[in-house]
Write an enzyme that holds these catalytic residues in place. Sequence first.
Site, PDB file in Angstrom:
ATOM      1  N   ARG A 133      18.924  31.620  36.997  1.00 14.01           N
ATOM      2  CA  ARG A 133      18.768  31.667  38.449  1.00 14.01           C
ATOM      3  C   ARG A 133      17.474  32.338  38.916  1.00 14.01           C
ATOM      4  NH1 ARG A 133      23.511  30.896  37.153  1.00 14.01           N
ATOM      5  NH2 ARG A 133      22.983  32.406  35.569  1.00 14.01           N
ATOM      6  N   THR A 134      17.212  33.528  38.395  1.00 12.50           N
ATOM      7  CA  THR A 134      16.067  34.276  38.933  1.00 12.50           C
ATOM      8  C   THR A 134      14.766  33.532  38.657  1.00 12.50           C
ATOM      9  OG1 THR A 134      17.337  36.255  38.437  1.00 12.50           O
ATOM     10  CG2 THR A 134      15.037  36.572  39.038  1.00 12.50           C
ATOM     11  N   HIS A 137      17.688  45.313  40.182  1.00 11.50           N
ATOM     12  CA  HIS A 137      17.440  43.872  40.317  1.00 11.50           C
ATOM     13  C   HIS A 137      17.280  43.606  41.822  1.00 11.50           C
ATOM     14  CE1 HIS A 137      17.395  39.690  39.661  1.00 11.50           C
ATOM     15  NE2 HIS A 137      18.488  39.518  38.947  1.00 11.50           N
ATOM     16  N   LYS A 186       1.914  39.771  19.258  1.00 11.14           N
ATOM     17  CA  LYS A 186       0.904  40.338  18.348  1.00 11.14           C
ATOM     18  C   LYS A 186       0.708  41.834  18.566  1.00 11.14           C
ATOM     19  CE  LYS A 186      -1.578  36.135  19.277  1.00 11.14           C
ATOM     20  NZ  LYS A 186      -2.759  35.706  20.042  1.00 11.14           N
ATOM     21  N   ARG A 207      10.605  40.116  34.427  1.00 11.47           N
ATOM     22  CA  ARG A 207      11.909  40.632  33.958  1.00 11.47           C
ATOM     23  C   ARG A 207      11.684  41.219  32.584  1.00 11.47           C
ATOM     24  NH1 ARG A 207      17.652  37.574  34.082  1.00 11.47           N
ATOM     25  NH2 ARG A 207      17.458  38.294  36.230  1.00 11.47           N
TER      26      ARG A 207
HETATM   27  N1   CP Z   1      21.734  36.587  38.792  1.00 12.66           N
HETATM   28  C1   CP Z   1      20.796  36.512  37.821  1.00 12.66           C
HETATM   29  O1   CP Z   1      19.941  37.385  37.675  1.00 12.66           O
HETATM   30  O2   CP Z   1      20.910  35.408  37.024  1.00 12.66           O
HETATM   31  P1   CP Z   1      19.945  35.045  35.828  1.00 12.66           P
HETATM   32  O3   CP Z   1      20.124  36.111  34.772  1.00 12.66           O
HETATM   33  O4   CP Z   1      20.354  33.692  35.356  1.00 12.66           O
HETATM   34  O5   CP Z   1      18.534  35.085  36.350  1.00 12.66           O
END
Ligand code: CP
Length: 304
Positions: A51-52, A129, A80, A101
Amino acid sequence: IRHLISLADYSKEEILELVKLGEKIYNSPKDYAKSCEGKIMATLFFEPSTRTKFSFESAMLRLGGNVLGFSDANTSSVKKGESVADTIRCISYYADIAVMRHPKEGTPKLASMYSEIPIINAGDGGHLHPTQTLTDLLTIHTYKGGLENHVIGLCGDLKYGRTVHSLIKTMARFNTKKFVLISPEELTLPESLKRYLKDNYDVKIKEVRYIEEAIEELDILYMTRIQKERFFNEEDYLKLKNTYILDNDKIRNGKKDMIIMHPLPRVNEISYEVDSDKRAIYFKQAKMGVYVRMALITKLLEVE
Ligand code: CP
């Protein structure tokens, strides 16, 4: 340069402005179809995501911009031994904004210190998040008619769940009436976060073990996954993985206008039968992520 590492760096007014802009874009996306023409977004995903990553990429493409990046750090020079600092210094020359991320808490913050372009934290370990929280806020604003005075039940992994940590800290600022924390003893909300809430906000906190103990009073039930990847050994995960399985029976006594949210992905904590209950809005929530991220990108790139 403005980054988004934590929503604590944004005022309540700024957060609300992002949510309202997300709503505006949702209602007329075509008006923003050229907002980011000529701009490039880099997506640096050192941890898996559906999703993100996709909603950020979709957001930038819908704004008329371009995207590049990786979802497997093994294909980058990090493999590396290159540092995050050197990586981001170079990415700054290739893109106008970057989304990161990383499994290690604080890495997007570190990247922002070496970056010449806005950095967006797309999840750092069990920490925060913030763009999931913006997604959640837009969803709550849309489906509950506003952000204030709700009774919010949070269920599942409250210890490691970064979506929960971000959401609680932000919703406390919007006069949440009560947080009902539903978790096994092993996965309770960190004491430091509970203390932070008690010291700074006039919000009630109730802790229970089972959903049935609280379902009747909830305006929002926010389910989360027991996260295998955050456990140090598999045995502990296996012991807890089936703790919560939400089914039609468990939500029978819930309010008619309660909403059931989940940041997704789910494993087994919500039975498929719940998907057809009109209170289950977790897929609508996933859709909202595109529009609030469109809002964030336009704000950070100052192209709105
Ligand atoms: N909600 C969320 O962060 O989903 P993903 O881990 O799929 O990005």
